[in-house]
Every structure is written in C-alpha cells, then in structure tokens.
Design an enzyme around this catalytic site. Sequence first.
Site, PDB file in Angstrom:
ATOM      1  N   SER A   1       0.866  -1.163   0.000  1.00 28.53           N
ATOM      2  CA  SER A   1       0.000   0.000   0.000  1.00 28.53           C
ATOM      3  C   SER A   1       0.904   1.215   0.000  1.00 28.53           C
ATOM      4  CB  SER A   1      -0.874  -0.046   1.256  1.00 28.53           C
ATOM      5  OG  SER A   1      -1.240   1.237   1.666  1.00 28.53           O
TER       6      SER A   1
ATOM      7  N   ARG B   1     -23.528  -3.344 -45.587  1.00 30.08           N
ATOM      8  CA  ARG B   1     -22.431  -2.847 -44.722  1.00 30.08           C
ATOM      9  C   ARG B   1     -23.026  -1.919 -43.676  1.00 30.08           C
ATOM     10  NH1 ARG B   1     -19.657  -4.639 -46.550  1.00 30.08           N
ATOM     11  NH2 ARG B   1     -18.044  -3.843 -47.907  1.00 30.08           N
TER      12      ARG B   1
END
Lengths: 380, 380, 380, 380
Positions: free
Chosen positions: D275, D314
């Site tokens: 930490s 498309r």
Amino acid sequence: MRRSSSRSEPPGLFDGVLARGPVRDAVSDQAWLSALLTVEAALAWVQAEVGLVPPAAAEAIADACRPERFDVAALGRAAAQGGNPVIPLVETLRALVGPAHARHVHHGATSQDVLDSAGMLVAFRALEHLLADLAGAANAAAHLARTHRDTLLAGRTLLQRAVPVTFGLLAANWMAGIDSAGRRLADVRRHRLAVQLGGPAGTLAGLGPDLPGRLAAVLGLATPVLPWHTERTRIADLAGALGSTAGAAAKPARDVTLLAETEVGEVAEGRPGGSSSMPHKQNPVAAVSTLGAAAQAPGLVATLLAAMPQELQRGTGGWHAEWLPLRELLTATGSAAAWLRDCLENLVVYPDRMRANLPPGPADPGFAAALVDRALAARS
Amino acid sequence: MRRSSSRSEPPGLFDGVLARGPVRDAVSDQAWLSALLTVEAALAWVQAEVGLVPPAAAEAIADACRPERFDVAALGRAAAQGGNPVIPLVETLRALVGPAHARHVHHGATSQDVLDSAGMLVAFRALEHLLADLAGAANAAAHLARTHRDTLLAGRTLLQRAVPVTFGLLAANWMAGIDSAGRRLADVRRHRLAVQLGGPAGTLAGLGPDLPGRLAAVLGLATPVLPWHTERTRIADLAGALGSTAGAAAKPARDVTLLAETEVGEVAEGRPGGSSSMPHKQNPVAAVSTLGAAAQAPGLVATLLAAMPQELQRGTGGWHAEWLPLRELLTATGSAAAWLRDCLENLVVYPDRMRANLPPGPADPGFAAALVDRALAARS
Amino acid sequence: MRRSSSRSEPPGLFDGVLARGPVRDAVSDQAWLSALLTVEAALAWVQAEVGLVPPAAAEAIADACRPERFDVAALGRAAAQGGNPVIPLVETLRALVGPAHARHVHHGATSQDVLDSAGMLVAFRALEHLLADLAGAANAAAHLARTHRDTLLAGRTLLQRAVPVTFGLLAANWMAGIDSAGRRLADVRRHRLAVQLGGPAGTLAGLGPDLPGRLAAVLGLATPVLPWHTERTRIADLAGALGSTAGAAAKPARDVTLLAETEVGEVAEGRPGGSSSMPHKQNPVAAVSTLGAAAQAPGLVATLLAAMPQELQRGTGGWHAEWLPLRELLTATGSAAAWLRDCLENLVVYPDRMRANLPPGPADPGFAAALVDRALAARS
Amino acid sequence: MRRSSSRSEPPGLFDGVLARGPVRDAVSDQAWLSALLTVEAALAWVQAEVGLVPPAAAEAIADACRPERFDVAALGRAAAQGGNPVIPLVETLRALVGPAHARHVHHGATSQDVLDSAGMLVAFRALEHLLADLAGAANAAAHLARTHRDTLLAGRTLLQRAVPVTFGLLAANWMAGIDSAGRRLADVRRHRLAVQLGGPAGTLAGLGPDLPGRLAAVLGLATPVLPWHTERTRIADLAGALGSTAGAAAKPARDVTLLAETEVGEVAEGRPGGSSSMPHKQNPVAAVSTLGAAAQAPGLVATLLAAMPQELQRGTGGWHAEWLPLRELLTATGSAAAWLRDCLENLVVYPDRMRANLPPGPADPGFAAALVDRALAARS
C-alpha cells in the site's frame, strides 16, 4: 387534473422481493392507463380553451376518460396491430363519446404525444414515492451518522483491516451518496419531465405553438422548447439519474452484508429473514434485496441510452425499446430505495464488536467526527 | 411429469407489442408456480424411490402440488420476508399435506435448489416456443432466398448504392444468422439447462450423490457434475445465446425497415400497421416491433453476466438479480422471434422496384446464386 | 498550477476513426502522468502552506514532479505489484527528491487520493475539448436551422413518408439535443469533478479538514464535503452525462446517413470518404464514424454504474474497473462530438431534392418556422 | 503462413494491472498490422493458385507485406479519411509493389474482408494465450480441490455461516466454472472464427466461390458458408463466450477476497500487494485485479450485441463500433484469466483457521468429498 391510480394490482411471484414499495403500483398497467386517459382529457380541455374543440366535446371526452371504462387486456391485445396501445385507446374513446364528438378526440395529436406525456406523468408520480423512500433511507443514515459519530470502527480497504474510522463516518458516506443521487433525481423530475405534443411529425400543425405549454400546465409537467419525439436526452437524463440512485443505494447495502458477516458481526438487520432449510439463519434480507434490485439498473440504463438515436421524425424500434426498460428501471430503483430504507431504519449496531475488531495501534479516527459534523451541517 | 401451465394471464398494456407469442405465457407467474410445484413433487418422488421419504408422503406431496391450490399474490407478498418465494411456498405445501407428511416436504433441499430448477424448467419450455418461431422465421427467409435467388437488388454499403447483389442472397444472410443463433440456443437448451440440487451449502448432505441425476431424469433437464448455486456459467451461456438470437432477429428487421422506406419501396409488410393520426400510413409494424423487442436484450445480457460472481455458497444479491432479467430476456427475444416470423412470412417483395433501383453499370451479382444454393444446401 | 500535457502520443491503428479530436491526447497516458504529478506537487504545496511539510520539501517535490523524469512503461509494469500506478510513482518521486525530503512526499495520502484527483483533472481537461466540439456541432446545427427555417422536407415516421416538416426544424431538434447534453455535461464538470483527499481510510488523519478545500482550490476542482473513495455518484454523474451526450450526437448522425441514402439524396457530407473497392462511392464517413464512436458509450456507462457499490473504505475491484472505461467513454464521446462537428459544419443540403420528395398533399409544415425561431431564441 | 507479431509495445500506465498477460501483445496495434498484412498476402497467394493474379505479383505482395515497412501512426491518421485503416494500408501496399503489381493488391476484396479476417486472426491468437492462462487457473483450482478434498470449511450463504462444506468442494466449483467457460471459448475459437471474403457487396464477384475456403485454409480459420459482413453472430458468440469467461474468473476471485478478509483469514495470496500509505497491509492484489478486469466485460458484451443489426450490405457504424470493444473485451478477459491463475497458483490456505471458523454442530460436509472426486474425474 392529476388522477391517481385507484386500483392496485395483485403482486406477482417476485414482486415482494423485487418490486417492493409504492413505485410498483405507480408504474403498473393501471397507472399507465390512468395517465394515458389523463393526457387525452387534458388535451381536449386545453384545445377547448383555445377554441380548437367545442367545450361540449371536451366535457364528453373528459367524462369518457375513466379507467374503469377501458380494458387493459383488450388494449394490450389490440396494440399489436398498429404497434402501440394508444391507437386502440383512441378508437375506444371515440366509440365512447359517440359520433358527435369522435373527431375531437386526440385532435391533431400523434400516438407518441400521448404515450410520451403519459410516460412522463407515470415517472413523475413514481419518483415522488421513490424520492420519499430515498429520503427515508438518507435520514436513517444521517441518524446513524449522528448517533455513531464517535463509535470506532476498523477501516477496511480491499477488505483488509486498515486504520480506524468511525461508524458515523461510514454512515455519513452512505448519506452523502443517497442525498446526492436524490438531489439529481429531484432536479430531473422537476425540470426534465416534459409534456410531449407535436402532432404526426412534430410541427404542431393543427395544434398551435402555445398548446404544449398549456397542456404542461394542466398536467404539472415541464414545457419543452420543441417536441422531443426523437430528441431523447430527457429519457437519458432520467435513466442516468436512476442508475446513479441504484448504485448509491447498493453501496450501503453491500457494506451491511459485509459488516453483518458472521465473522465480523458489527451490525445486524432488525428484521432478518429466515431460510427454507436452516431455521437459525439471520439473513440480511433487506440488504440482499437492495443489491438484487439495484443490480438490474446498469443494464437497463444502457438499453435506454442505446435507444437514443431515433430515426428522423419517429424511431423504428428505439422508441418502443424504451417502454419496458423505463418501467423496470423505475421499479428496480424504487425497490432498492424501499429496501434500503427498511434496512437502515432498523439496523442494529454493535459498538462493542466494532471496538473488538479494531486494528492494533492507536485508536485514532483522525478527523472523522469533524467530517460527520460537516456532512450533517451541509445537509440541513 | 412435466405439467404445462394451463392458465394464461391476460395481456398487459405493452404485451401485444413487446411480449408477443407463446413465450409470454411460458414465463408467466403461473408458469413459474407450476414449475416450482413440479420440482417439489419430483423431489419427493425421487426421494421416495431411494427411501428418503415414505411413498405415502411423496404421493401426498404430489397431490398437494397443484397450482390452483396456491395463490401467487400471497406467495409474492410473503416472499419479502425470507427473500424468495420458495420459503412461503414450502410453508403452504407443508400446511396442505398436514403434520403427517410436512417434514418430508422439501426434504434436504434449499430454496435455491427449487427456484433454480424451476427457472431451468421455465426456460426449457419457453425455448421450445422460441425455437419454433425462430425456425419459422428462418424457413420464411429460406423461402425468400429460394424464390428470389436471381432477383437483382442494389447492394448498399453505408446506405450508399454499391454493386448489384440479389435479394435471395440478402435473405440467405438473414437465414444464416437466424439458423446459427437457433442452433446455439438449441444446444444450450439440451446441454446446459441442468437441474439444481445440493441442499443448504451444496454438499448434498441428507440427499445423496445420485439424487441430482434422478431428479434431472424426471424433470427432463441435464444432470450437473456439481451443484451450481454460485457457478453461473449456465445462466451466462443461456444469456449469451439469447442475446445473439435477438441480434440475429433484429438484422433482417432493420433491413426490412430500410427496404420498405417510401423512397426505396422494394419490400412491404403484408400486414402493415396504421397510425392514430395518418390513416394512409403503411407502417412496417412487425419489423419495428422486432427491433423494439430485440433492443432490450444486450442490457439484460449484461445484467446477467455482471451477476455471475456470486459469493461463496450463496450470492448476496447476484442470484436475486437474475430472476427478472432472465424472464425479460426470454420475453424480449421470444417476442422478436415471433414478430420476425410474422414479418418474413408475410413479406411482399417488389422485384421491379429492385431492378429500377439498381446502380448504373452491368447487372452482375457475381456468385450470389451459387452462394444462395450453398446456404440452402448447408441447411438441409 | 494546471500543467498541460505537452507530449502527444502517436495515433494507434483505430485512432483516426475512433479516437478523434483533442480528447484523445487529453486522456492519454502522458496526460494521466502529468495529472498524477500535478496532484502530488499540489498536495505538497498546500501541506507546506499549513505547515505539514517544510517549504523546501514542497519545492523539491514540485521540482521533481516533471513528467519527463518518469517512465510510463516502467510505472505501468511496476503497478502490477501493488495494484495501482501511484505506488511506484511515489517510490520514484521519493527517490528523486532524495532522503532529505522523501518522507514528505505523498504525506498522509493514499493512492486513491492521487489517482482519483488526477482522474478528475484528466476528465476536467478532456471535457473542455469535448464541450468545444459539442458547441461547434450545436452551432452548425443552429446555422442549418436558421438557414433552412423554411426549407420543406418530408417528415418520415418509422421511415415512412408522413406529413411535411422543414429541414430547419429537424436541425433545431439536433441542436436542442446537443445543447441539452452539453449543458448537463458542463454542469457536471463544474460542480461534480471534485478533488479526492482523505488518507488511507478517509478520515483525513494526519491531513486536517481544511486540506481538501485547499487542494481543490489549487487544482481548480470542486471541494467535496466528504472523501468519496467509495461514494461514487460523481463518477456515475459524469458517466450518465457522457452517455447522454453520445446519444445526442448519434441522433443527427443517424439522420444524416438516412437523408444521404442514394434513394433519398437530400444531404451529402462535404468531405465524403472513399472505398477500397468502389472509387465512385461517396460515403458519409463523418456520420458513420460518429455512430461507431457513440455506440460504445452505453455499455461503458453500464460498467461504471455497476462498479458503484464499492466495499467499505476501498473497493475490491470496483474502483479498478473504472479506470479504463472512464477513459474509453471520454474518448468515444469526444470522438463522436468531433466527428459530428465535422459532419454538420460541412453538410451539403439539397432543398430541391427535399421538395421533390415531399408527400402528396398541401405542403404545410405547420408551425415549424415558429418552433425554429423559439429554439434559436431559447439558446441565446 | 501465420506470422506472429515480433514487436511488443511498451506497457501503458494501467497495463500492469488491467492489460496483463500475453493477451495484451496479441491484440496490440502491431499484432493487428501483422494480421492485416498476413491477410493481404494470403489473399494474393490463393488468388495466384487459381490464376486470378500472376504468381510474380503474389510474390511481390507477400514480400511487401512486412510490418516493419508500415507505419501504424500514419495508417491510423489516414484511416480517418475513408473510415477504416485498410484503405491507406492498401494504398501503401500498392505503392510498395510498384505499378507492375499494384492492381493485383487487394484484388476483388473490400476493406471489411481484410479487417474482419485480420480481427479473427487476432482473436484466434489472443485466445490461445487466454485459454492457456485459463487452463492454468483451472489446474490450480483442481490442485486445491484435490489437496483440500477433506479440509472442512464453513459454508456461507448470504455471507452468514451456514452448514459445513469443504474447501475442496469450493475449489471444485471454481474449477468447474473455469473449465466450462474455457470449453465454450475453445469451441468458438475452433468453429466460429471464420475468414471473411465476399468483395464489395458480398457476392464474391471477381473472386469465385472457392476462394473463402482456400483463404481460410491458409490462415487457419474456419470457412463460412456465406460472407458475414452484416451477419454478426460470430462476433456475438465470441463476445458471449468471453463474457461468460470473465464471470467465471471473477467468481473465485470474489471468494478469495472474502476468505482473505482479516476477520476470516482462511486464505491469503502468496504474493500480496503493498500500500502507498500502510506498509503492513497484505492486499489480495491478484484477486482484486481479476475483479477489476472482469467487471469490464458485461458492458463490452452489451456493446457488441447491440451492434449486431448492421444495415443491408455494410453497417453504418455498427461494424466500426466493434473494433475497440472486441479488443478491450479480449484484454479484460485475458487479464482476468492471467491474474486469476497467479492468484490460485500461489494461494496460501489455512486449514486450522477454516476449522476454527466452523459453525457449531456436527462437522459433517455431506457428500462433498464424493462431489470433488466426481468433478475431478469428469475433467480428465
């Protein structure tokens, strides 16, 4: 002019857990029917004011717009034909008022005008209840923060014991989240839930530019600058605020499940649930149900956001994709708020256990008390 | 042993559009109640087979497990207390069989055993209907592909006219997507919908290792290697297959809305919808409703996937978060399949208009016909 | 004190299409590194002001906080050990300032203080660019609305020709959506992007209750009432506003693709794209790219909302789950805004074609012109 | 013919935590570039086989298709013009081979043919790594199941202590989930990752019906019955399988965070993280990072599913919306698998603590041992 739904539908199999609280009735089919009829009646009313329909027609329409004269199931069935329930509703309404007034029903409006306005009414009413439960939950959190301002608690980061905090500070964190979400939701309710009126393609042809404002005034909704048939930021704002609220409700619930763990034992629910197999269990049912309800919100918000780009003057599916998710999102968030209120109002706190679980070292919670005071002061 | 739900619930306001087809009834509260009781009765039955409960108790339980003896609303209301509807259902069942047999009801089982098994039964039945509609839609697409194998159509990429294709090739593309999704869904139905049985913490304590297999055989579900109370890949597989199916259904629907545009005019729905304001409109209601239903799926899939990491031996909210979204996902996907079938079975095709819209240049659709033949052959 | 990222990273393979505009650089690794260092330097600075660290240490720290002294790749690699990039950044910073000042680096802070504050700085800067592009798009829409106030256009509902509207009204609808989303986003930027400072468990132990306000003032961010390590409504508000913005940008883009269809031909992009296979194509690349970027937003919003219930004093995964989706959401929404601006600023409009496509019947667009005037007036 | 990406890109700021493992390189820009060029070279090769392009041209093209001759940044920038990176890549390739062979480059193909085929190659390779990490994690879980077959553990439902289980049974549950997800993913990899080849509108005009199969054979991908430019169930299947995998990886990680809680203390990570503020902390970094990575999956799956209904020949945005989410989903799921493997391979188990935490009553884990045996046997 606002007619509240008088009939409550019987709860479904999952409603006790996942459709809890008054929001459930507020978004029911009966509530929708009532709202649709309120809109049709109000439309005729304001059109009578400006001379678009004869006063007698408006009166006849208002008289016909009583929910008990309509059959939800028949409307639902017939809706399949035209693609929305307003089409058969208008037909029924025209039949009810008879040939003399039929053509004044739904004058100049399009289905989406009525459905969107009704949806906003439904949301407006549902949010009233939701905000009350949310305020109840926040008040309960505030009470816990005040009461336990100085109750030491082990801070836990990544579920590992870290440095001391106070339970009051944790409760103040809960309160802050709920209050923040509630403020935004109230803001959306007041300013973004607007009437819809534009006619078939949103030009107000045959209606007039003042009609939306008049209709909004009667219905108690906001007046939009433009019709918003395919401009859905209002729905998105509502969805976002509900999603944020669900998350803000889930946070304390998750903490309660963790603090109530057998090995931690620092809180317990005041009305725990039993088990079908282990009678001794004290399940944190309210917290778990809050989580179960709230977890449904993010996906529903995504659905509503994805439905935003609606084509030209009327969406080909995007609009329809909003109806159920909006209802489900109101229900889920409302249930989460109602369950969380239950959970926090009845929470049992064990300060001795909290103290016993403190990490070794000085029991110094830093400025936790000052932060609690500040958070409570900021609230009032 | 499989008892089908005999009672159909009246449609709700949005059901005609968004809860269409037989899936709706298959996931109703009545269907759930029926499934829950089927599981409790089957459990007693297989326990009698292996001597865990007396045959007379199993008979009494089977006799009591009739849906008409239970009140969904009461169960739903009472479910709030323990957090799920199985707890009050078991209590009611115990009261019905009387003190002589009460302790044999739900023997050794946990609520989630019964709710998960019932959920799988509900899904199993719902998928039967959904797959039938899906097959209908695919067959309709196959028919269009065959019929219009050589019907020239302008290819459109980014909605700009490109080179020629055939309408048959487009329909074959639709067919391929629907078939692919349907195959996967059928596979999930057969292999992944498993019985749940493990007892309170999944050890089969008091039940025995053979019982899941016996129960599965009676219920017509798959046998899991382990209890899967918190191993939710089965739910995820089901969700993924449904999400894919919804998308595969939406693709042809989107194309129909585009080809049916006034300016394009190459197809029309056989049963178009009207409008509350413009009587001349011929709205592609089936395609639009397909899109509206299907668009709800992705968010629901996300909810079910996000609920997967359920804690230790029973999830604190993740399990509860599955109940409604799974129902809604089955309903949305089933509605999309039913609407698409309607749309494609009745689609009107205008080859002349297609030819008129061809881009300038040689009308050469390449190997479109061969591709159609190949796709149809691969199907049979 | 706000240091802008001077180095721009080379674009990736998909960046030209999907990470367009200045937002891309604003959320880059370099921008993050710069923001992280800005926060560390500012923290030391305000701690020197109140006497928590010696002025010489603050100066040494500020001096060391230059991005060019740090290696993003090394930090990224080392981040794996502790679970976030602040841990190695602080180590490097301590090494740079030497043993005399090392203990004053990151004094009393936790990694999340620095990462969250930096994230808010990154978002603050990214939103500045995003809002500029959004304003550009809205201005372009306003210009179209004004110019084509009376240009007749076929209204299209469900993609079927309905009654006449004007192109100006459609453009005003686009403008209203963009403006509405932009206002909310600006509001979130100003009021909800707050500094994070609380120390390991959020008690401000070793820091003092005034420090968050002082740090906020230096960084130009809002001051939170409480640390918000696990109170994530700020992230949710930002996510919701971005999701709404993406949807508001996608709406006009979808309309442009539809109006630009070969068969409709009512608009065209001013800078259309080509094709790798069909050189004659005039693809509406800007609109399509807007849609491609915006479609990524709803899922990312769902991720950020689902990450809200973070455990106790630090989330076990929920916090980490925010980092990339927030960046991706800013990028996607920023790209959508930049592409839409391009699209609308260069849009070519064909009023003759619009007129030719009108439905039969009177060419009466109702009160479209009045609505345009009202929308433009409401804006200024 | 499969060319592996030789260059690895330096990690970004968040990559150590959230883009861990070999998947990261497998989906990098360099990997994409390599895959795009592999496809172009293979296309020319198979076209030479059937006489569509001269052998000399195919050789020149293969020779030019070396990643080091291309500049990702330049391609990325230029991609903005036409809307995808294949257009400038083909231009560059044509320039490299010179006027003699230029017209044989990309013969008859469309951008999407190359991009989709390359995407499938990228996914194919990425999944190889992902499946290896997944197998590693499952093997580690199997080892834990075997080793702790009889190690008693408190069962915990809703995080409340219930009846005893064994740690082996929990580990077997983890194993079963990972294995199940892995099997499906391997199945999708083998059968659903297909080559894309159809030409501008998917008719194989100028290409021939045999070419997709030939190209597939060279690339090691599946052969599709039809081009699937707008039939996206393959993407949906891949997305669903990845989403399920992420959830299956998150489940054990969540359990590890819970069992590693200070108050529970039954397991610990072998390589815990530190930490920045509390040096004594032993954070379960691998489990937390697994959760952080996996939590990104559901939203990305939703995006890919929502993109499915792509228009006609498309998609106008739906296709583009897949590129980044597919990469992010592979990265997130791959990171989750890699972290989980780390976590489980190094997990430290404390049987004494498990025993001390047992609920009062008989320490009877039912048939847990038999279930573990069965699960291990089913695996081999």
